[in-house]
Design an enzyme around this catalytic site. Structure first.
Site, short mmCIF file in Angstrom:
data_model
loop_
_atom_site.label_atom_id
_atom_site.label_comp_id
_atom_site.label_asym_id
_atom_site.label_seq_id
_atom_site.Cartn_x
_atom_site.Cartn_y
_atom_site.Cartn_z
N TYR A 206 10.87 21.41 8.78
CA TYR A 206 11.85 21.73 9.81
C TYR A 206 11.21 21.53 11.18
O TYR A 206 10.23 22.17 11.49
CB TYR A 206 12.24 23.22 9.76
CG TYR A 206 12.75 23.72 8.45
CD1 TYR A 206 14.11 23.88 8.25
CD2 TYR A 206 11.87 24.07 7.42
CE1 TYR A 206 14.59 24.37 7.03
CE2 TYR A 206 12.35 24.57 6.22
CZ TYR A 206 13.71 24.71 6.04
OH TYR A 206 14.18 25.20 4.86
N ARG B 148 0.81 -1.22 0.00
CA ARG B 148 0.00 0.00 0.00
C ARG B 148 0.83 1.26 0.00
O ARG B 148 0.36 2.34 -0.33
CB ARG B 148 -0.91 0.03 1.23
CG ARG B 148 -1.86 -1.14 1.33
CD ARG B 148 -2.51 -1.20 2.69
NE ARG B 148 -1.46 -1.42 3.70
CZ ARG B 148 -1.58 -1.16 4.99
NH1 ARG B 148 -2.70 -0.66 5.46
NH2 ARG B 148 -0.59 -1.40 5.82
N ASP C 87 17.73 36.95 1.35
CA ASP C 87 18.90 36.10 1.13
C ASP C 87 19.97 36.79 0.29
O ASP C 87 21.16 36.56 0.49
CB ASP C 87 18.49 34.77 0.49
CG ASP C 87 17.77 33.87 1.49
OD1 ASP C 87 17.76 34.19 2.70
OD2 ASP C 87 17.24 32.83 1.07
N HIS D 201 20.66 29.88 6.41
CA HIS D 201 20.04 30.48 7.59
C HIS D 201 20.40 29.74 8.87
O HIS D 201 20.67 28.54 8.84
CB HIS D 201 18.51 30.47 7.48
CG HIS D 201 18.00 31.09 6.23
ND1 HIS D 201 16.93 30.57 5.53
CD2 HIS D 201 18.38 32.21 5.55
CE1 HIS D 201 16.68 31.33 4.48
NE2 HIS D 201 17.54 32.32 4.47
N LYS E 24 18.02 21.81 14.75
CA LYS E 24 16.94 21.49 13.82
C LYS E 24 17.05 20.07 13.30
O LYS E 24 18.14 19.51 13.19
CB LYS E 24 17.00 22.40 12.58
CG LYS E 24 16.74 23.84 12.83
CD LYS E 24 16.86 24.63 11.53
CE LYS E 24 16.67 26.11 11.81
NZ LYS E 24 16.97 26.93 10.66
#
Length: 184
Positions: free
Chosen positions: A131, A27, A170, A65, A72
């Site tokens: 994140y 599946r 940026d 960043h 993270k």
């Protein structure tokens, strides 16, 4: 088929490439990409405070960043990205170095970034990146370094003279020397 978690050093002090646990059958699959107990057993004391996701068109570059005080866990949910980690910790043995990995929704692999490691990615196609952050968002603690800073010399997979699609923010990020007061 059950595939267990695996943790491999990602080439920067304290950063890991993680293959999450997957349960697959005809599946499809169920994926567990985080378990506090399993992460602690692997030596990673990570407790998410918030989760975000971004969706990007192919050719979009986000980063590099960071947020001071925040670690993270990053995962590509769909599509494919060229994901870059850069060590911005002046006391680190890997300061000023970067590592890159192709992440995809299909592989489900994750990257764990300790506090002080910047993150960015180039979307190789339409992609969604999630994140999980170890501290809440605080704009006063965020920062970044230019994606094309010659001190880092990240090798982005851009064709010929192709330029990525960047945000104004940026484009205005400082270089590593400017960010770190003249170092490295």
């Amino acid at each position: 088929m059950i595939r267990p978690f695996s943790f491999a050093p990602a080439g920067l002090a304290g950063a890991y490439r993680i293959r999450p646990q997957r349960f697959s059958d005809g599946r499809g699959c169920l994926c567990k990409d985080y378990s506090r107990e399993i992460f602690r057993e692997a030596g990673i004391d990570f407790c998410p405070a918030e989760t975000f996701w971004t969706e990007s068109a192919g050719g979009v570059l986000r980063g590099l960043h960071f947020q001071r005080g925040q670690d993270k866990l990053v995962r590509c949910v769909s599509g494919r990205v060229y994901d870059v980690l850069a060590d911005l910790r002046p006391g680190s043995a890997t300061f000023g170095r970067w590592r890159a990995f192709e992440l995809s929704g299909e592989s489900g692999e994750c990257l764990y970034l300790p506090d002080g490691v910047a993150h960015g990615y180039l979307a190789l196609e339409r992609s969604m990146v999630a994140y999980s952050c170890g501290a809440g968002y605080d704009p006063a603690r965020e920062g970044g370094v230019r994606w094309d800073d010659p001190s880092l010399a990240v090798e982005w997979p851009l064709e010929g003279d192709a330029r990525p699609i960047l945000s104004e923010r940026d484009r205005a990020l400082p270089g590593l020397r400017e960010l770190c007061g003249g170092a490295p």
